[in-house]
Design a protein around this motif. Structure first.
Motif, PDB file in Angstrom:
ATOM      1  N   VAL A 122      -6.727  -5.556  -1.127  1.00 40.24           N
ATOM      2  CA  VAL A 122      -6.085  -4.406  -0.484  1.00 40.24           C
ATOM      3  C   VAL A 122      -6.939  -3.894   0.668  1.00 40.24           C
ATOM      4  O   VAL A 122      -6.433  -3.606   1.763  1.00 40.24           O
ATOM      5  N   LEU A 123      -8.231  -3.789   0.451  1.00 37.78           N
ATOM      6  CA  LEU A 123      -9.135  -3.296   1.494  1.00 37.78           C
ATOM      7  C   LEU A 123      -9.104  -4.205   2.721  1.00 37.78           C
ATOM      8  O   LEU A 123      -9.092  -3.732   3.866  1.00 37.78           O
ATOM      9  N   ARG A 124      -9.078  -5.504   2.506  1.00 39.17           N
ATOM     10  CA  ARG A 124      -9.049  -6.439   3.627  1.00 39.17           C
ATOM     11  C   ARG A 124      -7.761  -6.323   4.425  1.00 39.17           C
ATOM     12  O   ARG A 124      -7.764  -6.424   5.652  1.00 39.17           O
ATOM     13  N   GLU A 125      -6.635  -6.130   3.722  1.00 40.33           N
ATOM     14  CA  GLU A 125      -5.354  -6.020   4.433  1.00 40.33           C
ATOM     15  C   GLU A 125      -5.308  -4.765   5.282  1.00 40.33           C
ATOM     16  O   GLU A 125      -4.857  -4.784   6.427  1.00 40.33           O
ATOM     17  N   ILE A 126      -5.783  -3.648   4.752  1.00 40.58           N
ATOM     18  CA  ILE A 126      -5.808  -2.407   5.522  1.00 40.58           C
ATOM     19  C   ILE A 126      -6.824  -2.504   6.650  1.00 40.58           C
ATOM     20  O   ILE A 126      -6.621  -1.965   7.738  1.00 40.58           O
ATOM     21  N   GLU A 127      -7.895  -3.211   6.408  1.00 45.67           N
ATOM     22  CA  GLU A 127      -8.938  -3.406   7.407  1.00 45.67           C
ATOM     23  C   GLU A 127      -8.393  -4.098   8.659  1.00 45.67           C
ATOM     24  O   GLU A 127      -8.842  -3.834   9.783  1.00 45.67           O
ATOM     25  N   LYS A 128      -7.403  -4.967   8.490  1.00 46.79           N
ATOM     26  CA  LYS A 128      -6.829  -5.709   9.622  1.00 46.79           C
ATOM     27  C   LYS A 128      -5.853  -4.872  10.446  1.00 46.79           C
ATOM     28  O   LYS A 128      -5.492  -5.258  11.559  1.00 46.79           O
ATOM     29  N   LEU A 129      -5.417  -3.757   9.898  1.00 42.34           N
ATOM     30  CA  LEU A 129      -4.440  -2.916  10.577  1.00 42.34           C
ATOM     31  C   LEU A 129      -5.059  -2.260  11.801  1.00 42.34           C
ATOM     32  O   LEU A 129      -6.130  -1.663  11.731  1.00 42.34           O
ATOM     33  N   ASP A 130      -4.392  -2.358  12.947  1.00 40.64           N
ATOM     34  CA  ASP A 130      -4.894  -1.762  14.180  1.00 40.64           C
ATOM     35  C   ASP A 130      -4.444  -0.304  14.246  1.00 40.64           C
ATOM     36  O   ASP A 130      -3.296  -0.004  14.586  1.00 40.64           O
ATOM     37  N   PHE A 131      -5.354   0.599  13.924  1.00 44.32           N
ATOM     38  CA  PHE A 131      -5.008   2.021  13.894  1.00 44.32           C
ATOM     39  C   PHE A 131      -4.745   2.585  15.288  1.00 44.32           C
ATOM     40  O   PHE A 131      -4.198   3.680  15.416  1.00 44.32           O
ATOM     41  N   LEU A 160      10.082   1.832   6.231  1.00 40.28           N
ATOM     42  CA  LEU A 160       9.461   0.817   5.400  1.00 40.28           C
ATOM     43  C   LEU A 160       8.939  -0.338   6.244  1.00 40.28           C
ATOM     44  O   LEU A 160       9.600  -0.760   7.203  1.00 40.28           O
ATOM     45  N   TYR A 161       7.766  -0.865   5.854  1.00 37.31           N
ATOM     46  CA  TYR A 161       7.188  -1.990   6.591  1.00 37.31           C
ATOM     47  C   TYR A 161       6.496  -2.950   5.634  1.00 37.31           C
ATOM     48  O   TYR A 161       5.975  -2.554   4.583  1.00 37.31           O
ATOM     49  N   LEU A 162       6.478  -4.206   6.036  1.00 39.45           N
ATOM     50  CA  LEU A 162       5.631  -5.214   5.412  1.00 39.45           C
ATOM     51  C   LEU A 162       4.353  -5.303   6.233  1.00 39.45           C
ATOM     52  O   LEU A 162       4.395  -5.401   7.464  1.00 39.45           O
ATOM     53  N   LEU A 163       3.203  -5.259   5.552  1.00 42.16           N
ATOM     54  CA  LEU A 163       1.913  -5.414   6.216  1.00 42.16           C
ATOM     55  C   LEU A 163       1.345  -6.779   5.860  1.00 42.16           C
ATOM     56  O   LEU A 163       1.046  -7.056   4.703  1.00 42.16           O
ATOM     57  N   LYS A 164       1.207  -7.630   6.883  1.00 38.87           N
ATOM     58  CA  LYS A 164       0.678  -8.975   6.677  1.00 38.87           C
ATOM     59  C   LYS A 164      -0.222  -9.340   7.841  1.00 38.87           C
ATOM     60  O   LYS A 164       0.217  -9.345   8.992  1.00 38.87           O
ATOM     61  N   GLN A 216       6.408  12.951   7.560  1.00 40.35           N
ATOM     62  CA  GLN A 216       5.581  12.450   8.659  1.00 40.35           C
ATOM     63  C   GLN A 216       4.863  11.165   8.252  1.00 40.35           C
ATOM     64  O   GLN A 216       3.734  10.930   8.644  1.00 40.35           O
ATOM     65  N   CYS A 217       5.542  10.325   7.480  1.00 36.10           N
ATOM     66  CA  CYS A 217       4.901   9.142   6.912  1.00 36.10           C
ATOM     67  C   CYS A 217       5.756   7.898   7.104  1.00 36.10           C
ATOM     68  O   CYS A 217       6.954   7.974   7.356  1.00 36.10           O
ATOM     69  N   PHE A 218       5.114   6.747   6.940  1.00 37.56           N
ATOM     70  CA  PHE A 218       5.858   5.518   6.716  1.00 37.56           C
ATOM     71  C   PHE A 218       5.219   4.798   5.536  1.00 37.56           C
ATOM     72  O   PHE A 218       4.062   5.036   5.199  1.00 37.56           O
ATOM     73  N   VAL A 219       6.003   3.933   4.894  1.00 38.96           N
ATOM     74  CA  VAL A 219       5.594   3.301   3.647  1.00 38.96           C
ATOM     75  C   VAL A 219       5.425   1.806   3.872  1.00 38.96           C
ATOM     76  O   VAL A 219       6.282   1.159   4.482  1.00 38.96           O
ATOM     77  N   VAL A 220       4.319   1.269   3.362  1.00 39.82           N
ATOM     78  CA  VAL A 220       3.936  -0.110   3.642  1.00 39.82           C
ATOM     79  C   VAL A 220       3.749  -0.874   2.333  1.00 39.82           C
ATOM     80  O   VAL A 220       3.243  -0.332   1.339  1.00 39.82           O
ATOM     81  N   PHE A 221       4.153  -2.147   2.356  1.00 40.35           N
ATOM     82  CA  PHE A 221       3.959  -3.035   1.221  1.00 40.35           C
ATOM     83  C   PHE A 221       3.275  -4.313   1.687  1.00 40.35           C
ATOM     84  O   PHE A 221       3.538  -4.798   2.787  1.00 40.35           O
ATOM     85  N   MET A 222       2.435  -4.866   0.835  1.00 41.83           N
ATOM     86  CA  MET A 222       1.790  -6.142   1.121  1.00 41.83           C
ATOM     87  C   MET A 222       2.652  -7.279   0.570  1.00 41.83           C
ATOM     88  O   MET A 222       3.463  -7.066  -0.344  1.00 41.83           O
TER      89      MET A 222
END
Length: 238
Positions: A122-131, A160-164, A216-222
């Motif tokens: 989980v940490l690695r996937e969030i780490e790749k996200l470009d904030f 809703l989004y897929l995070l990959k 004020q949110c969006f929801v993400v799934f791996m």
């Protein structure tokens, strides 16, 4: 989020408080993280966590992850909670990192271990996200990763989004019916409301942080969590 999701999150939060009451404090350590979220090495945080907790790496399972960022992208607070085995005993671990990079952790024995993803995945996937591509709120951004199970449907007015591999792909609707836990990631604009009371000589500041119910949110799934869904619907391409 809908009422069912909010109720489950409330129950999980209450359970976390109950567990925290039996956790034992341990010595603090300090780590050095970048001053902002752009390139935040969360995988490095896991390496530090392994070093200070003594958990058996292969047995670790994420329960909750909270990352708070200030309006300029600087790290404000991280909370990491997970289950794992240590010397043959199931334990729960609570790790916190403050804005100065100081790490504090607590641990306590538990009767059972939940089956979330390994924290490093989980940490690695969030780490790749470009904030840089995410709009921050007036007071920053909150990333909240929860572990849930049961029959739930996400859709309606949720984004809703897929995070990959750091890429966000829009989703329309997701339906789960599983006793195997999955993770839901809420990424929310952070808005802190401040009010003062008392005399000029004695002033109290009350701080309230808005949560996912503000819209004020969006929801993400791996991807590995979508594999547990019974139905995944993507937006119609035009």
């Amino acid at each position: 989020m809908n009422k069912r999701v909010v109720l489950i999150l409330f129950i999980m939060f209450s359970a976390a408080i109950a567990y925290a009451s039996v956790l034992k404090p341990t010595p603090e350590k300090e780590i050095h993280l970048p001053p902002n979220a752009y390139g935040l090495p969360l995988s490095k945080l896991w390496n530090i966590t392994l070093e200070i907790t003594g958990v058996e790496n292969s047995t670790a399972a994420l329960d909750w992850l909270l990352i708070k960022l200030a309006e300029d992208g600087s790290l404000d607070h991280i909370v990491l909670e997970f289950y794992g085995m240590e010397n043959g005993r199931p334990k729960m671990y609570h790790v916190e990192v403050n804005s100065r990079g100081k790490v504090t952790f607590y641990e306590g024995d538990v009767e059972r271990r939940l089956g979330g993803q390994h924290p490093l995945k989980v940490l690695r996937e969030i780490e790749k996200l470009d904030f840089r591509g995410i709009e921050f709120g007036e007071d920053g951004l909150v990333v909240d990763v929860d572990t849930v199970a049961g029959s739930l449907e996400y859709g309606s007015n949720l984004k809703l989004y897929l995070l990959k591999n750091g890429t966000l792909t829009p989703l329309k609707r997701i339906r789960f019916k599983s006793s195997v836990p999955w993770h839901v990631i809420g990424i929310c604009k952070r808005k802190v409301m401040r009010s003062r009371s008392g005399s000029a000589e004695s002033t109290v500041t009350v701080t309230i942080t808005e949560n996912s119910m503000t819209g004020q949110c969006f929801v993400v799934f791996m991807p590995q969590d979508l594999d547990k869904a019974v139905e995944v619907e993507y937006p119609t391409q035009t």
